[in-house]
Design a protein around this motif. Structure first.
Motif: not given
Length: 200
Positions: A180-185, A187-190
């Protein structure tokens, strides 16, 4: 479930679902000891979920879409067996099954070492279904809120070491959080959406 062959049938994969998709609300129930911000539904970068629909020729899989994850071309399956054989790949898309398993194994080893030596274990806030529900169910069993009796038709589900099973589920949740974090690019982390202060 008795469904006629001519009736529409569609499923979606919860880890790739936007907030509120296919359910009434993701908000946690309010309680006197829970701050209002803790009842807000968790954020997710997913825009569309991965969906599996029955079609005249068999089944059709339409992959999800997220902020930093474009969808893949749809895939069709001619029968139930072909779909079932490919479900692990569909479950972990856009990761490979091999990478997901490796992340799970690394997480299990990490938490086992942390517990063995009373050390710090990395945390994460992205907790998606069905993994979060499975973990909660085992927690409830361990807390003794569900009585295990010979008359329990699901008693077989609770054989073995439930603490070990929790560790396995935690590994699956970790791999899902990474996905999911990767899908957010960027601006996202775990732990979810990054704060501006995190970039400083």
């Amino acid at each position: 479930m008795d469904i006629g062959d001519d009736e529409p049938l569609e499923f979606f994969w919860p880890p790739t679902a936007p907030i509120g998709y296919g359910r009434e609300s993701d908000e946690l129930p309010a309680s006197p000891g829970r701050p209002p911000e803790m009842t807000a539904p968790p954020e997710t970068p997913w825009i569309l979920p991965t969906r599996i629909a029955r079609i005249d020729s068999g089944w059709r899989v339409e992959y999800g879409e997220a902020i930093a994850q474009p969808s893949d071309d749809p895939v069709e399956y001619g029968d139930d067996k072909a779909l079932l054989q490919d479900l692990p790949r569909i479950e972990w898309w856009p990761m490979s099954v091999e990478e997901a398993r490796e992340l799970e194994h690394q997480r299990v080893l990490h938490t086992t070492y942390a517990d063995a030596y009373d050390d710090h274990s990395l945390g994460y806030r992205i907790q998606t279904e069905p993994y979060a529900g499975r973990r909660h169910e085992i927690y409830e069993r361990l807390r003794g809120r569900i009585q295990m009796t010979m008359a329990d038709p699901d008693a077989w589900r609770w054989s073995g070491d439930l603490h070990a099973r929790l560790r396995i589920i935690d590994g699956q949740m970790w791999a899902s959080a990474v996905r999911t974090a990767r899908a957010g690019g960027d601006g996202w982390s775990i732990s979810g959406r990054k704060n501006i202060s995190d970039e400083d």
